[in-house]
Design a protein around this motif. Sequence first.
Motif, PDB file in Angstrom:
ATOM      1  N   ASN A  44      -4.238  85.507  14.899  1.00  0.00           N
ATOM      2  CA  ASN A  44      -3.611  84.383  14.215  1.00  0.00           C
ATOM      3  C   ASN A  44      -4.099  84.261  12.773  1.00  0.00           C
ATOM      4  OD1 ASN A  44      -2.039  83.589  16.425  1.00  0.00           O
ATOM      5  ND2 ASN A  44      -3.715  82.388  17.288  1.00  0.00           N
ATOM      6  N   VAL A  74      -2.215  86.685  10.575  1.00  0.00           N
ATOM      7  CA  VAL A  74      -0.876  86.208  10.193  1.00  0.00           C
ATOM      8  C   VAL A  74      -0.971  85.333   8.946  1.00  0.00           C
ATOM      9  CG1 VAL A  74       1.072  84.783  10.903  1.00  0.00           C
ATOM     10  CG2 VAL A  74       0.024  86.372  12.530  1.00  0.00           C
ATOM     11  N   THR A 123       3.692  90.992  16.451  1.00  0.00           N
ATOM     12  CA  THR A 123       3.168  90.612  15.133  1.00  0.00           C
ATOM     13  C   THR A 123       3.057  91.830  14.229  1.00  0.00           C
ATOM     14  OG1 THR A 123       1.925  88.757  16.062  1.00  0.00           O
ATOM     15  CG2 THR A 123       1.208  89.592  13.912  1.00  0.00           C
TER      16      THR A 123
END
Length: 423
Positions: A343, A346, A377
């Motif tokens: 995360n 990102v 992703t």
Amino acid sequence: MSSRGDTTPAALDVERVFRREHGRVVAQLARRLGDLDLAEDAAAEALVVALERWPTDGLPPNPGAWLTTTAQRRAIDRIRRERQRDDKHRAAQMILDDTPHEATGVVEDDRLRLVFTCCHPALAPEARVALTLRLLGGLTVPEIAAAFLVPETTMAQRITRAKAKIKGAHIPYRVPAAADLPARLEAVLAVLYLVFNEGYLATGSGEPLRAELTQEALRLTRVLHELLPEEPEVQGLLALQLLVEARRPARLDDADDAALVPLDRQDRSRWDAALVAEGHALVRGCLARVAAGGAPPGRFQVLAAVQAVHTDAPTFAATDWRQVLALYDQLLALDPSPVARLNRAVALAELDGPQVGLAEVDRLAERLARYPAWHSTRAALLRRLGRDEEARAGDQAALALTANTAERAFLEQRLAHVTDPPD
């Protein structure tokens, strides 16, 4: 709950109701019987009866009460058939006894008692979560195994051992006394978080978003917040759940296949403004406590702050990614998990570009090789770099690893378009 193999619309409706009511039925039976295996078996037998009757008779006015009553009768029949011990006969009488009983904790909530039983310190941490998902959420063993990325046999053994431990150690079915709550709280919060996550994006091939699980996790977290209003991490988890749940109306598109809609494409006017406002108020309360000299924020408070940044931005482009990145840096000091690092990558890609983000994602290859979100992703970053064939391979790998129908529909849409416009 497709173990019966019937996929007709009527049978699927019955199983959908059963999933929603499973935790309530098992919790009520467990309180009266003191036997998780018997409670779960009786609930399963009630499902068999419902599958036989409801498709022709129709849903009863109160399906949950019908299932509970039927399960109670099945449990009584089993106890009477066994006729091995006098105390089993007394247990059968207790089921029919509606007189008030002495309170068994600081709150009268059967499902919360079930959570605290599953999260007893005597149980291994991974067993606590699995057992709660099985009993409270009604998830199948394959679904739970997929969520933990372990073989089904491993998960089945884990759940069986946990139930045997509860029975053999006579672990009480109750919410602990108020003085004992804080010591048990961390495990309960972790379980409620994972129950919520299973509802947020289901691991199985049934309903892609299981609202009954997210709402049940929210309800139980609210109960905990009422019990412990000064516990920052309870407040943080509640804020996190509210802010994520607020986005649910915008997370699926309106097509027949109901594909997942990523954050950058969600219609923010469809977000639940009341839930967003409530979540933001709780986050502000956590920040005020820290500013007044309280302890540094814990994991759930930081995660809630991340969601507060996202839900505060009027558009995806207006997101304060620098603040998001700083919060993930703070989270990694508390929880250096590979998913947290993913995360963070990102957010880094939004600030410093997809090449930088991709380098961070690639460092997680070995640890997240079986995690669909890692592949999707990575594919999104590759597509932004114009490396379309590699992106396609990444989406195909993600597709092979997920059973969630909405996630699959989203990936199939991406695969149908070799080159997406840049984000």
